[in-house]
Design an enzyme around this catalytic site. Structure first.
Site, PDB file in Angstrom:
ATOM      1  N   ASP A 137       0.853  -1.204   0.000  1.00  0.00           N
ATOM      2  CA  ASP A 137       0.000   0.000   0.000  1.00  0.00           C
ATOM      3  C   ASP A 137       0.885   1.250   0.000  1.00  0.00           C
ATOM      4  O   ASP A 137       0.869   2.053   0.939  1.00  0.00           O
ATOM      5  CB  ASP A 137      -0.954   0.005   1.203  1.00  0.00           C
ATOM      6  CG  ASP A 137      -0.226  -0.035   2.550  1.00  0.00           C
ATOM      7  OD1 ASP A 137      -0.815   0.432   3.543  1.00  0.00           O
ATOM      8  OD2 ASP A 137       0.935  -0.515   2.615  1.00  0.00           O
ATOM      9  N   HIS A 146       9.347  -0.086   9.411  1.00  0.00           N
ATOM     10  CA  HIS A 146       8.337  -1.145   9.333  1.00  0.00           C
ATOM     11  C   HIS A 146       8.545  -2.035   8.097  1.00  0.00           C
ATOM     12  O   HIS A 146       9.131  -3.107   8.183  1.00  0.00           O
ATOM     13  CB  HIS A 146       6.937  -0.530   9.306  1.00  0.00           C
ATOM     14  CG  HIS A 146       6.595   0.241  10.548  1.00  0.00           C
ATOM     15  ND1 HIS A 146       6.679  -0.278  11.813  1.00  0.00           N
ATOM     16  CD2 HIS A 146       6.153   1.512  10.711  1.00  0.00           C
ATOM     17  CE1 HIS A 146       6.301   0.624  12.701  1.00  0.00           C
ATOM     18  NE2 HIS A 146       5.972   1.722  12.064  1.00  0.00           N
TER      19      HIS A 146
HETATM   20  O1  RIB Z   1       2.000  -0.285  10.984  1.00  0.00           O
HETATM   21  C1  RIB Z   1       2.916  -0.072   9.937  1.00  0.00           C
HETATM   22  C2  RIB Z   1       2.364  -0.544   8.632  1.00  0.00           C
HETATM   23  O2  RIB Z   1       1.220   0.232   8.282  1.00  0.00           O
HETATM   24  C3  RIB Z   1       3.362  -0.343   7.464  1.00  0.00           C
HETATM   25  O3  RIB Z   1       3.150  -1.339   6.503  1.00  0.00           O
HETATM   26  C4  RIB Z   1       2.971   0.996   6.911  1.00  0.00           C
HETATM   27  O4  RIB Z   1       3.294   1.124   5.525  1.00  0.00           O
HETATM   28  C5  RIB Z   1       1.477   0.941   7.079  1.00  0.00           C
HETATM   29  O5  RIB Z   1       0.944   0.222   5.981  1.00  0.00           O
HETATM   30 CA    CA Z   2       2.743  -0.711   4.164  1.00  0.00          CA
END
Ligand code: RIB
Ligand code: CA
Length: 311
Positions: free
Chosen positions: A10, A242
């Site tokens: 995303d 992340h």
């Molecule tokens: O909580 C972090 C996640 O949520 C990551 O994948 C960031 O891109 C959002 O999608």
């Molecule tokens: Ca993400």
């Protein structure tokens, strides 16, 4: 032999860093990107994925557009303060040249797995809607996927979008429950490790010195993401790592300490999106996931620095 990886994403600022890292890693063969709502609306996420394959000079990599909303209940989309209105830090980049392929993300996932039995690693970086839809479309894929290595969840630490829920899981808890409940090998790269890897202003300044098209894009995108981390966590320009941590796991799983715990996902009420690690197997014999509980953050940042500055 390069590892065949299908990234579901995303994009998304940290997704962009993850995808560019993956394209700069010869150990990985990116067989396609599938897009899902989350950090922005699906139209933006698909356009951003197309922009990224073009920036990576890989317009041959197919992009399949996927779910624009969760499977069951509409989770509130509150990502603009984190990733900008366009999902790319309000950089408002030129439109991509290419188009997504003429099938849905779920159809592309099923087709790719059936054509490459036992070889495809699924790397979800967003809500798990497309992955759950693919399982529903063709349940056989559970036995044909090499591994699912996902960014999501929080087994031993608080959530980020609620006190108990991590954003990807929260955005489609029903899909996540299907993914963790299926009989296939899942690796959970959750907040337990991604919040322990901090990209600092000094790290970014060092990366920006490479002055490549990748680092120039990061330099434009990051202020929005750094602003969110400062406002929410008081991080003074640092950010959590992340999605790139998921790519690091694909490259160097030895950087991580893991536990084998069955994971259940709460799907209703104020704890929706809570990933519950059933350490003592009190809730029956669900196949355990490999849950990342520790990481060598210095080693990971060194690898990401080296890969993000290649061009
Ligand atoms: O909580 C972090 C996640 O949520 C990551 O994948 C960031 O891109 C959002 O999608
Ligand atoms: Ca993400």
């Amino acid at each position: 032999m390069a590892k065949k990886v299908l990234i579901d994403t995303d994009p998304g600022i940290d997704d962009s860093m993850a995808i560019l890292t993956a394209f700069n890693s010869p150990e990985l063969e990116i067989v396609g990107l599938t897009t899902v709502f989350g950090n922005s609306v699906i139209e933006n996420c698909t356009a951003n994925a197309l922009r990224l394959v073009e920036l990576a000079r890989r317009p041959d990599v197919p992009v399949a557009s996927g779910a624009g909303r969760p499977m069951v209940v509409d989770a509130e989309l509150i990502a603009a303060p984190v990733h900008g209105e366009d999902g790319m830090g309000n950089t408002h980049l030129p439109a991509p040249q290419g188009q997504p392929v003429g099938m849905t993300a779920a159809e592309f996932i099923v087709k790719t797995v059936l054509e490459n039995p036992g070889e495809i690693t699924l790397a979800p970086l967003g809500p798990l809607t497309n992955i759950a839809l693919a399982l529903m479309l063709e349940p056989k894929i559970a036995g044909l996927v090499k591994e699912v290595v996902l960014m999501g969840g929080a087994a031993t630490v608080p959530g980020n979008i609620s006190p108990v829920a991590e954003a990807n899981i929260f955005h489609d808890a029903h899909a996540a429950e299907r993914v963790f409940g299926a009989d296939w090998p899942v690796v959970m790269v959750g907040l337990d490790v991604t919040t322990r890897v901090m990209m600092t202003p000094a790290f970014f300044d060092s990366i920006f010195k490479a002055d490549t098209p990748y680092t120039r894009l990061l330099q434009k995108m990051l202020p929005v993401y750094q602003g969110f981390h400062h406002d929410f966590y008081g991080m003074n320009g640092s950010v959590h790592t992340h999605d790139p941590s998921t790519i690091t796991y694909l490259l160097r799983p030895d950087f991580f300490q893991t536990e084998e715990w069955p994971v259940h996902v709460e799907t209703t009420g104020r704890c929706a999106g809570f990933t519950i690690a059933d350490r003592a197997r009190q809730w029956g014999d669900r196949r355990p996931a490999r849950v990342c509980v520790g990481v060598d953050a210095v080693a990971e940042l060194g690898l990401l620095h080296e890969r993000l500055t290649r061009y």
